[in-house]
Enzyme design. Structure first.
Site, PDB file in Angstrom:
ATOM      1  N   ASN A  22       0.864  -1.175   0.000  1.00 60.74           N
ATOM      2  CA  ASN A  22       0.000   0.000   0.000  1.00 60.74           C
ATOM      3  C   ASN A  22       0.904   1.230   0.000  1.00 60.74           C
ATOM      4  O   ASN A  22       1.468   1.592   1.027  1.00 60.74           O
ATOM      5  CB  ASN A  22      -0.883  -0.031   1.259  1.00 60.74           C
ATOM      6  CG  ASN A  22      -1.745   1.214   1.390  1.00 60.74           C
ATOM      7  OD1 ASN A  22      -1.792   2.046   0.479  1.00 60.74           O
ATOM      8  ND2 ASN A  22      -2.422   1.347   2.519  1.00 60.74           N
ATOM      9  N   TRP A  23       1.011   1.836  -1.153  1.00 62.69           N
ATOM     10  CA  TRP A  23       1.926   2.988  -1.273  1.00 62.69           C
ATOM     11  C   TRP A  23       1.372   4.235  -0.601  1.00 62.69           C
ATOM     12  O   TRP A  23       2.065   5.217  -0.447  1.00 62.69           O
ATOM     13  CB  TRP A  23       2.197   3.297  -2.749  1.00 62.69           C
ATOM     14  CG  TRP A  23       2.958   2.258  -3.495  1.00 62.69           C
ATOM     15  CD1 TRP A  23       3.245   0.969  -3.106  1.00 62.69           C
ATOM     16  CD2 TRP A  23       3.553   2.405  -4.800  1.00 62.69           C
ATOM     17  NE1 TRP A  23       3.961   0.314  -4.077  1.00 62.69           N
ATOM     18  CE2 TRP A  23       4.159   1.181  -5.128  1.00 62.69           C
ATOM     19  CE3 TRP A  23       3.603   3.453  -5.713  1.00 62.69           C
ATOM     20  CZ2 TRP A  23       4.821   0.970  -6.341  1.00 62.69           C
ATOM     21  CZ3 TRP A  23       4.262   3.256  -6.922  1.00 62.69           C
ATOM     22  CH2 TRP A  23       4.868   2.029  -7.219  1.00 62.69           C
ATOM     23  N   LYS A  24       0.094   4.225  -0.287  1.00 62.59           N
ATOM     24  CA  LYS A  24      -0.569   5.411   0.291  1.00 62.59           C
ATOM     25  C   LYS A  24      -0.345   6.611  -0.629  1.00 62.59           C
ATOM     26  O   LYS A  24      -0.285   6.446  -1.840  1.00 62.59           O
ATOM     27  CB  LYS A  24      -0.084   5.638   1.725  1.00 62.59           C
ATOM     28  CG  LYS A  24      -0.207   4.351   2.570  1.00 62.59           C
ATOM     29  CD  LYS A  24       0.006   4.550   4.025  1.00 62.59           C
ATOM     30  CE  LYS A  24      -0.167   3.220   4.748  1.00 62.59           C
ATOM     31  NZ  LYS A  24      -0.071   3.338   6.202  1.00 62.59           N
ATOM     32  N   HIS A  78      -9.495   1.275   4.922  1.00 62.55           N
ATOM     33  CA  HIS A  78      -8.234   1.491   5.626  1.00 62.55           C
ATOM     34  C   HIS A  78      -8.466   2.479   6.777  1.00 62.55           C
ATOM     35  O   HIS A  78      -9.259   3.410   6.648  1.00 62.55           O
ATOM     36  CB  HIS A  78      -7.177   2.027   4.652  1.00 62.55           C
ATOM     37  CG  HIS A  78      -5.799   1.984   5.246  1.00 62.55           C
ATOM     38  ND1 HIS A  78      -5.348   2.931   6.133  1.00 62.55           N
ATOM     39  CD2 HIS A  78      -4.794   1.091   5.096  1.00 62.55           C
ATOM     40  CE1 HIS A  78      -4.117   2.616   6.506  1.00 62.55           C
ATOM     41  NE2 HIS A  78      -3.750   1.507   5.893  1.00 62.55           N
ATOM     42  N   GLU A  80      -6.834   4.899   7.774  1.00 65.76           N
ATOM     43  CA  GLU A  80      -6.595   6.303   7.422  1.00 65.76           C
ATOM     44  C   GLU A  80      -7.823   6.904   6.736  1.00 65.76           C
ATOM     45  O   GLU A  80      -8.121   8.079   6.894  1.00 65.76           O
ATOM     46  CB  GLU A  80      -5.332   6.412   6.546  1.00 65.76           C
ATOM     47  CG  GLU A  80      -4.084   6.185   7.395  1.00 65.76           C
ATOM     48  CD  GLU A  80      -2.921   5.547   6.678  1.00 65.76           C
ATOM     49  OE1 GLU A  80      -2.893   5.538   5.433  1.00 65.76           O
ATOM     50  OE2 GLU A  80      -2.020   5.024   7.377  1.00 65.76           O
ATOM     51  N   GLU A  88      -5.288  -4.627  10.826  1.00 69.51           N
ATOM     52  CA  GLU A  88      -4.278  -3.574  10.966  1.00 69.51           C
ATOM     53  C   GLU A  88      -4.540  -2.786  12.246  1.00 69.51           C
ATOM     54  O   GLU A  88      -5.330  -1.832  12.231  1.00 69.51           O
ATOM     55  CB  GLU A  88      -4.326  -2.608   9.774  1.00 69.51           C
ATOM     56  CG  GLU A  88      -3.977  -3.220   8.446  1.00 69.51           C
ATOM     57  CD  GLU A  88      -3.343  -2.190   7.499  1.00 69.51           C
ATOM     58  OE1 GLU A  88      -2.344  -2.526   6.876  1.00 69.51           O
ATOM     59  OE2 GLU A  88      -3.845  -1.049   7.412  1.00 69.51           O
ATOM     60  N   GLY A 118       2.806   2.535  10.788  1.00 73.89           N
ATOM     61  CA  GLY A 118       3.777   3.624  10.627  1.00 73.89           C
ATOM     62  C   GLY A 118       4.539   3.977  11.889  1.00 73.89           C
ATOM     63  O   GLY A 118       5.199   5.007  11.947  1.00 73.89           O
ATOM     64  N   SER A 142       3.644  -1.855  10.348  1.00 68.66           N
ATOM     65  CA  SER A 142       5.097  -1.923  10.553  1.00 68.66           C
ATOM     66  C   SER A 142       5.708  -3.266  10.164  1.00 68.66           C
ATOM     67  O   SER A 142       6.657  -3.738  10.807  1.00 68.66           O
ATOM     68  CB  SER A 142       5.460  -1.559  11.997  1.00 68.66           C
ATOM     69  OG  SER A 142       5.092  -0.219  12.264  1.00 68.66           O
ATOM     70  N   GLY A 153       2.984  -0.990   4.267  1.00 65.81           N
ATOM     71  CA  GLY A 153       3.032   0.425   3.911  1.00 65.81           C
ATOM     72  C   GLY A 153       4.453   0.841   3.578  1.00 65.81           C
ATOM     73  O   GLY A 153       4.953   0.587   2.487  1.00 65.81           O
ATOM     74  N   GLY A 154       5.121   1.445   4.533  1.00 64.69           N
ATOM     75  CA  GLY A 154       6.449   2.032   4.329  1.00 64.69           C
ATOM     76  C   GLY A 154       7.442   1.122   3.616  1.00 64.69           C
ATOM     77  O   GLY A 154       8.154   1.560   2.702  1.00 64.69           O
TER      78      GLY A 154
HETATM   79  P1  13P Z   1       3.194   0.600   7.607  1.00 62.64           P
HETATM   80  O1  13P Z   1       3.691  -0.694   7.038  1.00 62.64           O
HETATM   81  O2  13P Z   1       3.925   1.797   7.075  1.00 62.64           O
HETATM   82  O3  13P Z   1       3.138   0.549   9.111  1.00 62.64           O
HETATM   83  O4  13P Z   1       1.694   0.791   7.100  1.00 62.64           O
HETATM   84  C1  13P Z   1       0.796  -0.252   7.277  1.00 62.64           C
HETATM   85  C2  13P Z   1      -0.443   0.036   6.528  1.00 62.64           C
HETATM   86  O5  13P Z   1      -1.225   0.890   6.906  1.00 62.64           O
HETATM   87  C3  13P Z   1      -0.688  -0.719   5.303  1.00 62.64           C
HETATM   88  O6  13P Z   1      -1.972  -0.516   4.816  1.00 62.64           O
END
Ligand code: 13P
Length: 253
Positions: A9-11, A95, A97, A167, A173, A213, A234-235
């Site tokens: 997930n590149w966000k 998600h 967010e 999640e 993050g 994470s 994510g990251g």
């Molecule tokens: P991180 O891997 O950056 O913690 O993000 C997780 C996430 O929200 C994936 O959708």
């Protein structure tokens, strides 16, 4: 057998220009790899170029959101049909967010899931509790409420087309992943909700990911657990090398 699934997930990261080298590098590293289903979910602006680059590879395309209306005067929104047409196989829905910053309710997420299924997109449905909810002993209640909202729209024959992702919001993050044991425990709980609603066989076939994470160092221990079927990353998905190491978690380094 549930095939492992790793979704990046590149966000809201990577311009079109920045996306191209990242995707090319990823193709070099995992483009023919078959032991894990690999999905990238770039921003809408990079979907087309991603689709062009990944054709003839084993990498699949996902989007990060959609709107549940078919088409019309919804400025700024993207429909399921548009995503299907551009070559998406998956779409991340609900998600935290989006639930947090954009006030998406569980009822709205459920509508989006329905719309995704109509257009043959596989939803990756995110659920998970905040830190204060965990500390108050309410983590399972939150996961149950968010999951059961989806059950209200999901027919038994459709369950094999959805993926869930647990999640915990406090792990996203922050560099503080849930312990493999805690993640597995919640995912087993989510699976028990599936058993209760749809029966043992369906629940056994449904993939449930962990997200929060995840990195190349902790993925092996997470995947060693009985019920964790992959990760929503994510990251660590923003660098080809680290995402490739997650995809190839089974291989010796
Ligand atoms: P991180 O891997 O950056 O913690 O993000 C997780 C996430 O929200 C994936 O959708």
């Amino acid at each position: 057998m549930r095939k492992p699934l790793m979704a990046g997930n590149w966000k809201m990261n990577k311009t079109l220009t920045e996306s191209i080298p990242l995707i090319k590098e990823l193709i070099n590293l995992v483009g023919t790899y078959q032991d894990t289903e690999t999905v990238i979910c770039p921003p809408f602006t990079s979907l087309w170029v991603a689709r062009e680059l990944i054709q003839d590879t084993n990498i699949l395309l996902g989007a990060q959101n959609l709107y549940f209306q078919k088409e019309g005067a919804y400025t700024g929104e993207i429909s399921a049909r548009m995503l299907q047409n551009i070559g998406c196989s998956y779409v991340i829905l609900g998600h935290s967010e989006r639930r947090g910053y954009f006030q998406e309710s569980s009822a709205e997420v459920a509508q989006k899931v329905q719309e995704a299924l109509i257009f043959n997109l596989k939803p990756i449905i995110c659920v998970g509790e905040k830190l204060r909810e965990r500390e108050a002993g309410k983590a399972q209640d939150i996961v149950r409420e968010e999951t059961e909202a989806i059950f209200t729209v999901l027919k038994p024959a459709e369950v094999d087309r959805v993926v869930f992702a647990y999640e915990p919001i406090w792990a996203i993050g922050t560099g503080k992943a849930a312990t493999p044991r805690d993640a597995n425990e919640m995912i087993q709980y989510l699976r028990s909700l599936l058993v209760h609603k749809y029966g043992e066989r369906v629940a056994e076939d449904t993939r449930i990911l962990y997200g929060g994470s995840v990195n190349p160092e902790n993925i092996k221990a997470l995947m060693a657990e009985s019920d964790i079927d992959g990760a929503l990353v994510g990251g660590a998905s923003l660098q080809a090398e680290s995402f490739a190491r997650i995809v190839k978690f089974k291989e010796k380094e």
